[in-house]
Design an enzyme around this catalytic site. Structure first.
Site, PDB file in Angstrom:
ATOM      1  N   LYS A  52      -5.434  -9.839  -0.477  1.00 21.98           N
ATOM      2  CA  LYS A  52      -6.276 -10.488  -1.995  1.00 21.98           C
ATOM      3  C   LYS A  52      -5.203 -11.824  -2.142  1.00 21.98           C
ATOM      4  O   LYS A  52      -5.369 -12.801  -1.683  1.00 21.98           O
ATOM      5  CB  LYS A  52      -5.384  -9.978  -3.176  1.00 21.98           C
ATOM      6  CG  LYS A  52      -7.382  -9.022  -3.768  1.00 21.98           C
ATOM      7  CD  LYS A  52      -6.929  -8.032  -4.489  1.00 21.98           C
ATOM      8  CE  LYS A  52      -8.008  -6.811  -4.379  1.00 21.98           C
ATOM      9  NZ  LYS A  52      -8.358  -5.465  -4.992  1.00 21.98           N
ATOM     10  N   GLN A  96      -3.723  -3.498  -9.458  1.00 22.48           N
ATOM     11  CA  GLN A  96      -4.394  -2.992  -8.348  1.00 22.48           C
ATOM     12  C   GLN A  96      -4.181  -1.191  -9.137  1.00 22.48           C
ATOM     13  O   GLN A  96      -3.257  -0.971  -9.160  1.00 22.48           O
ATOM     14  CB  GLN A  96      -3.734  -3.147  -7.244  1.00 22.48           C
ATOM     15  CG  GLN A  96      -4.611  -2.190  -5.779  1.00 22.48           C
ATOM     16  CD  GLN A  96      -6.052  -3.246  -5.525  1.00 22.48           C
ATOM     17  OE1 GLN A  96      -6.202  -4.264  -5.741  1.00 22.48           O
ATOM     18  NE2 GLN A  96      -6.493  -2.393  -5.029  1.00 22.48           N
ATOM     19  N   ASP A 119     -11.150  -8.784 -12.999  1.00 20.00           N
ATOM     20  CA  ASP A 119     -11.671  -8.047 -12.505  1.00 20.00           C
ATOM     21  C   ASP A 119     -12.743  -6.536 -13.170  1.00 20.00           C
ATOM     22  O   ASP A 119     -13.535  -6.210 -12.691  1.00 20.00           O
ATOM     23  CB  ASP A 119     -10.708  -6.033 -12.350  1.00 20.00           C
ATOM     24  CG  ASP A 119      -9.725  -5.951 -10.787  1.00 20.00           C
ATOM     25  OD1 ASP A 119     -10.437  -5.839  -9.795  1.00 20.00           O
ATOM     26  OD2 ASP A 119      -8.412  -5.612 -11.447  1.00 20.00           O
TER      27      ASP A 119
HETATM   28  N1  GUN Z   1      -8.670  -0.381  -6.165  1.00 18.72           N
HETATM   29  C1  GUN Z   1     -10.018  -0.439  -5.930  1.00 18.72           C
HETATM   30  N2  GUN Z   1     -10.664  -1.774  -5.462  1.00 18.72           N
HETATM   31  C2  GUN Z   1     -10.149  -1.800  -7.134  1.00 18.72           C
HETATM   32  C3  GUN Z   1     -10.344  -2.823  -7.378  1.00 18.72           C
HETATM   33  O1  GUN Z   1     -11.983  -3.580  -7.237  1.00 18.72           O
HETATM   34  N3  GUN Z   1      -9.198  -3.102  -8.616  1.00 18.72           N
HETATM   35  C4  GUN Z   1      -8.604  -3.443  -8.390  1.00 18.72           C
HETATM   36  N4  GUN Z   1      -7.510  -3.562  -9.856  1.00 18.72           N
HETATM   37  N5  GUN Z   1      -8.042  -1.810  -8.235  1.00 18.72           N
HETATM   38  C5  GUN Z   1      -8.645  -1.519  -7.469  1.00 18.72           C
END
Ligand code: GUN
Length: 287
Positions: A52, A96, A119
């Site tokens: 990311k 995350q 998100d």
């Molecule tokens: N863990 C697995 N997929 C995601 C996601 O799309 N966003 C976040 N914040 N954590 C994750």
């Protein structure tokens, strides 16, 4: 033979669009910033977060990583989120998942300001998706919709089956397909006669978290098959779909890797851009 839906290529075009908009915003004195919080040492999470950050750098988005130790308390994490909520240089905040067990995920996600919730995990944003009035869509379902649109795969009137009912993928995925006039069924681990249902799918989305779970006998001839799985078995990455057996039956299919995965990050970049535009009072596509 089925069409391979190339997530790398489609994500590259989404990211290029975002890069150009970020650059146009910068020319107007508006910067775009994302704060990424990771708590603990989960190896997969570390890779996702690194990817990311890399994407942000490539697109001119300022990313700041907050890597906190596994023993971080809820108060400490909430205090960081509060600080980031009030920081006008931070347009998007992502925490995350999964979080270490002692942290209450619901409390954490609820603490992120909805307008910075790239998100779309905050209950307010989840509710807005339900009523079809949303700024942010969770990145994985958003990426899948982008792929379907790019491939000109019509959803209206189609039978869509989603395997998996997570808040991150299954539920919002079903809702987006419904908004696009699909006839949607959500299946899960307690579903009886799963195969009878998946075999009716014109569009089948597998988000189960089990390697090669979807076998050829579960898929209708000519179906579009979207594989959300990222399962590591003996160091090798497998999707939720038994690709080699299913691909010959499908009209289109996403590979793993190189399918949904790259789209998720591209849509995060898009959500971060949307957040920055909204906070700068710039609406829609106008720049
Ligand atoms: N863990 C697995 N997929 C995601 C996601 O799309 N966003 C976040 N914040 N954590 C994750």
């Amino acid at each position: 033979m089925s069409k391979l839906i190339d997530g790398k290529q489609i994500s590259a075009s989404v990211k290029e669009r975002v890069r150009q908009e970020v650059s146009a915003l910068r020319a107007r004195g508006v910067s775009v910033g994302l704060a990424v919080i990771i708590v603990g040492e989960d190896p997969a999470s570390k890779i996702y977060v690194a990817n990311k950050k890399k994407a942000c750098e490539a697109l001119g988005i300022l990313s700041t990583e907050y890597a906190l130790p596994a023993e971080t308390t809820e108060e400490e994490l909430l205090s960081l989120i509060d600080r980031l909520n009030r920081d006008s240089g931070v347009n998007g905040i992502l925490c995350q998942l999964p979080l270490p067990r002692h942290l209450n995920e619901k409390n954490i996600l609820r603490a992120i300001a909805p307008e910075k919730d790239v998100d779309a995990f905050h209950p307010q944003n989840v509710g807005r998706i339900m009523i079809g009035d949303y700024d942010f869509v969770p990145c994985t379902p958003a990426g899948i919709m982008e792929m379907l649109a790019h491939e000109q795969i019509e959803v209206t009137g189609k039978r869509c089956v989603v395997i998996g009912r997570s808040n991150i993928v299954g539920k919002p995925m079903a809702m987006l397909l419904l908004h696009h006039n699909g006839t949607v069924t959500i299946c899960h681990s307690k579903t009886e006669n799963l195969r009878e249902i998946t075999k009716t799918a014109d569009i089948l989305v597998a988000a189960v978290g089990r390697a090669k779970f979807v076998t050829a006998d579960m898929v209708k001839e000519g179906a579009v098959v979207i594989d959300v799985g990222m399962n590591r078995v003996d160091g090798k990455l497998f999707g939720d779909v038994d690709f080699d057996a299913v691909a010959p039956k499908a009209s289109a299919i996403t590979p793993v890797p190189g399918g949904v995965g790259p789209m998720t990050i591209a849509m995060l970049m898009q959500n971060t851009l949307t957040a920055a535009k909204r906070q700068a009072g710039i609406s829609g596509d106008s720049l």
